[in-house]
Write a protein that holds these residues in place. Structure first.
Motif, PDB file in Angstrom:
ATOM      1  N   PHE A  68      13.240 -28.682   9.118  1.00  0.00           N
ATOM      2  CA  PHE A  68      14.409 -28.926   8.285  1.00  0.00           C
ATOM      3  C   PHE A  68      14.312 -28.240   6.928  1.00  0.00           C
ATOM      4  N   ALA A  69      15.456 -27.784   6.450  1.00  0.00           N
ATOM      5  CA  ALA A  69      15.584 -27.275   5.082  1.00  0.00           C
ATOM      6  C   ALA A  69      16.790 -27.947   4.441  1.00  0.00           C
ATOM      7  N   VAL A  70      16.601 -28.418   3.238  1.00  0.00           N
ATOM      8  CA  VAL A  70      17.693 -28.920   2.424  1.00  0.00           C
ATOM      9  C   VAL A  70      17.861 -27.906   1.301  1.00  0.00           C
ATOM     10  N   VAL A  71      19.062 -27.377   1.167  1.00  0.00           N
ATOM     11  CA  VAL A  71      19.324 -26.353   0.158  1.00  0.00           C
ATOM     12  C   VAL A  71      20.360 -26.876  -0.830  1.00  0.00           C
ATOM     13  N   TRP A  72      19.977 -26.891  -2.097  1.00  0.00           N
ATOM     14  CA  TRP A  72      20.839 -27.300  -3.204  1.00  0.00           C
ATOM     15  C   TRP A  72      21.318 -26.017  -3.887  1.00  0.00           C
ATOM     16  N   VAL A  73      22.598 -25.774  -3.903  1.00  0.00           N
ATOM     17  CA  VAL A  73      23.151 -24.562  -4.503  1.00  0.00           C
ATOM     18  C   VAL A  73      23.475 -24.849  -5.973  1.00  0.00           C
ATOM     19  N   VAL A  74      22.759 -24.169  -6.860  1.00  0.00           N
ATOM     20  CA  VAL A  74      22.969 -24.335  -8.299  1.00  0.00           C
ATOM     21  C   VAL A  74      23.984 -23.312  -8.800  1.00  0.00           C
ATOM     22  N   ILE A 109      27.634 -15.746  15.416  1.00  0.00           N
ATOM     23  CA  ILE A 109      27.088 -15.862  14.065  1.00  0.00           C
ATOM     24  C   ILE A 109      28.080 -16.706  13.275  1.00  0.00           C
ATOM     25  N   HIS A 110      27.625 -17.830  12.757  1.00  0.00           N
ATOM     26  CA  HIS A 110      28.462 -18.721  11.963  1.00  0.00           C
ATOM     27  C   HIS A 110      28.244 -18.401  10.490  1.00  0.00           C
ATOM     28  N   SER A 111      29.327 -18.306   9.731  1.00  0.00           N
ATOM     29  CA  SER A 111      29.258 -18.007   8.300  1.00  0.00           C
ATOM     30  C   SER A 111      29.857 -19.165   7.514  1.00  0.00           C
ATOM     31  N   PHE A 112      29.180 -19.521   6.403  1.00  0.00           N
ATOM     32  CA  PHE A 112      29.612 -20.654   5.591  1.00  0.00           C
ATOM     33  C   PHE A 112      29.649 -20.262   4.127  1.00  0.00           C
ATOM     34  N   GLU A 113      30.829 -20.419   3.528  1.00  0.00           N
ATOM     35  CA  GLU A 113      30.991 -20.149   2.104  1.00  0.00           C
ATOM     36  C   GLU A 113      30.318 -21.252   1.288  1.00  0.00           C
ATOM     37  N   LEU A 114      29.665 -20.853   0.227  1.00  0.00           N
ATOM     38  CA  LEU A 114      28.976 -21.806  -0.638  1.00  0.00           C
ATOM     39  C   LEU A 114      29.449 -21.665  -2.068  1.00  0.00           C
ATOM     40  N   LEU A 119      25.400 -28.661  -1.124  1.00  0.00           N
ATOM     41  CA  LEU A 119      24.104 -29.078  -0.581  1.00  0.00           C
ATOM     42  C   LEU A 119      24.243 -29.034   0.931  1.00  0.00           C
ATOM     43  N   TYR A 120      23.237 -28.473   1.609  1.00  0.00           N
ATOM     44  CA  TYR A 120      23.306 -28.502   3.069  1.00  0.00           C
ATOM     45  C   TYR A 120      21.937 -28.737   3.674  1.00  0.00           C
ATOM     46  N   LEU A 121      21.965 -29.350   4.855  1.00  0.00           N
ATOM     47  CA  LEU A 121      20.775 -29.607   5.664  1.00  0.00           C
ATOM     48  C   LEU A 121      20.851 -28.674   6.858  1.00  0.00           C
ATOM     49  N   LEU A 122      19.775 -27.943   7.086  1.00  0.00           N
ATOM     50  CA  LEU A 122      19.739 -26.949   8.159  1.00  0.00           C
ATOM     51  C   LEU A 122      18.570 -27.239   9.090  1.00  0.00           C
ATOM     52  N   ARG A 136      27.339  -8.711  -6.207  1.00  0.00           N
ATOM     53  CA  ARG A 136      27.499  -9.004  -7.624  1.00  0.00           C
ATOM     54  C   ARG A 136      27.190 -10.484  -7.818  1.00  0.00           C
ATOM     55  N   GLY A 137      26.807 -10.883  -9.000  1.00  0.00           N
ATOM     56  CA  GLY A 137      26.609 -12.295  -9.307  1.00  0.00           C
ATOM     57  C   GLY A 137      25.174 -12.739  -9.123  1.00  0.00           C
ATOM     58  N   ARG A 138      25.021 -14.041  -9.082  1.00  0.00           N
ATOM     59  CA  ARG A 138      23.705 -14.670  -9.057  1.00  0.00           C
ATOM     60  C   ARG A 138      23.728 -15.841  -8.082  1.00  0.00           C
ATOM     61  N   ARG A 139      22.663 -15.961  -7.299  1.00  0.00           N
ATOM     62  CA  ARG A 139      22.502 -17.105  -6.406  1.00  0.00           C
ATOM     63  C   ARG A 139      21.216 -17.807  -6.795  1.00  0.00           C
ATOM     64  N   LEU A 140      21.325 -19.049  -7.196  1.00  0.00           N
ATOM     65  CA  LEU A 140      20.178 -19.854  -7.599  1.00  0.00           C
ATOM     66  C   LEU A 140      20.192 -21.116  -6.756  1.00  0.00           C
ATOM     67  N   ILE A 141      19.095 -21.371  -6.052  1.00  0.00           N
ATOM     68  CA  ILE A 141      19.033 -22.550  -5.178  1.00  0.00           C
ATOM     69  C   ILE A 141      17.680 -23.247  -5.307  1.00  0.00           C
ATOM     70  N   VAL A 142      17.688 -24.504  -4.912  1.00  0.00           N
ATOM     71  CA  VAL A 142      16.453 -25.253  -4.696  1.00  0.00           C
ATOM     72  C   VAL A 142      16.370 -25.458  -3.195  1.00  0.00           C
ATOM     73  N   ASN A 143      15.265 -25.033  -2.602  1.00  0.00           N
ATOM     74  CA  ASN A 143      15.052 -25.207  -1.171  1.00  0.00           C
ATOM     75  C   ASN A 143      13.942 -26.242  -0.973  1.00  0.00           C
ATOM     76  N   MET A 144      14.221 -27.236  -0.152  1.00  0.00           N
ATOM     77  CA  MET A 144      13.232 -28.261   0.183  1.00  0.00           C
ATOM     78  C   MET A 144      12.977 -28.209   1.679  1.00  0.00           C
ATOM     79  N   GLY A 145      11.719 -28.035   2.051  1.00  0.00           N
ATOM     80  CA  GLY A 145      11.350 -27.985   3.455  1.00  0.00           C
ATOM     81  C   GLY A 145      10.774 -29.310   3.925  1.00  0.00           C
TER      82      GLY A 145
END
Length: 174
Positions: A68-74, A109-114, A119-122, A136-145
């Motif tokens: 499992f991965a929990v991803v928090w999108v900052v 292939i499934h695509s999901f806008e963030l 927050l998502y559980l994978l 362009r831009g910045r992606r900052l996340i916290v990933n919890m395994g």
């Protein structure tokens, strides 16, 4: 990709370690997953902060070592600049012969806008997934395994994640 690793977060922070172990949070994850969600036995994969900030930056197609991965999108750019993830569920990772491109044949292939605050559980060990390359831009996340019960009984080599998170062998604990 820039990373703030588990050991740095643990040494200087208290919020992420507390959230990671929070009993109510783990219970909620278990309800969603339909099985117990357990602390990852390999500390460097418990939590990490990652940042993508240059055109072309990606967290390419991969599987995770644990279930499992929990991803928090900052922070995340809009979809037109790469603000989405893609996944191919129900795939199998053979580290010795991953046959990455073969995984796409006959599967969608499934695509999901963030966006910031998502927050998502994978199911990260049987879902091939990636962050679409940024334009362009910045992606900052916290990933919890997190691990499943089945993960606790299997032998896992960590060279893939160690190279990704830039972990040095003498700094690891299992």
């Amino acid at each position: 990709m820039r990373n703030v690793r588990h050991r740095e977060i643990s040494a200087h922070g208290s919020v992420l370690p507390a959230v990671y172990r929070d009993a109510a949070f783990l219970k909620a994850l278990a309800i969603i997953a339909g099985e117990p969600v357990l602390e990852c036995p390999y500390e460097p994969e418990r939590y990490v902060i990652t940042e993508l900030r240059h055109s072309g930056d990606t967290h390419g197609w991969h599987w995770d070592d644990y279930s499992f991965a929990v991803v928090w999108v900052v922070a995340c750019p809009p979809v037109e600049h790469g603000g989405f993830v893609q996944c191919v569920p129900r795939t199998h990772w053979n580290k010795a012969d991953p046959q990455l491109h073969r995984q796409f044949i006959g599967r969608s292939i499934h695509s999901f806008e963030l966006g910031p605050g998502d927050l998502y559980l994978l199911r990260a060990d049987t879902t091939l997934h990636r962050v679409y390359p940024l334009t362009r831009g910045r992606r900052l996340i916290v990933n919890m395994g997190y691990a499943s019960r089945a993960d606790l009984g299997k032998s896992v080599s960590h060279e893939t994640m160690d190279s990704l998170w830039n972990e040095a062998p003498e700094e690891q604990t299992a």
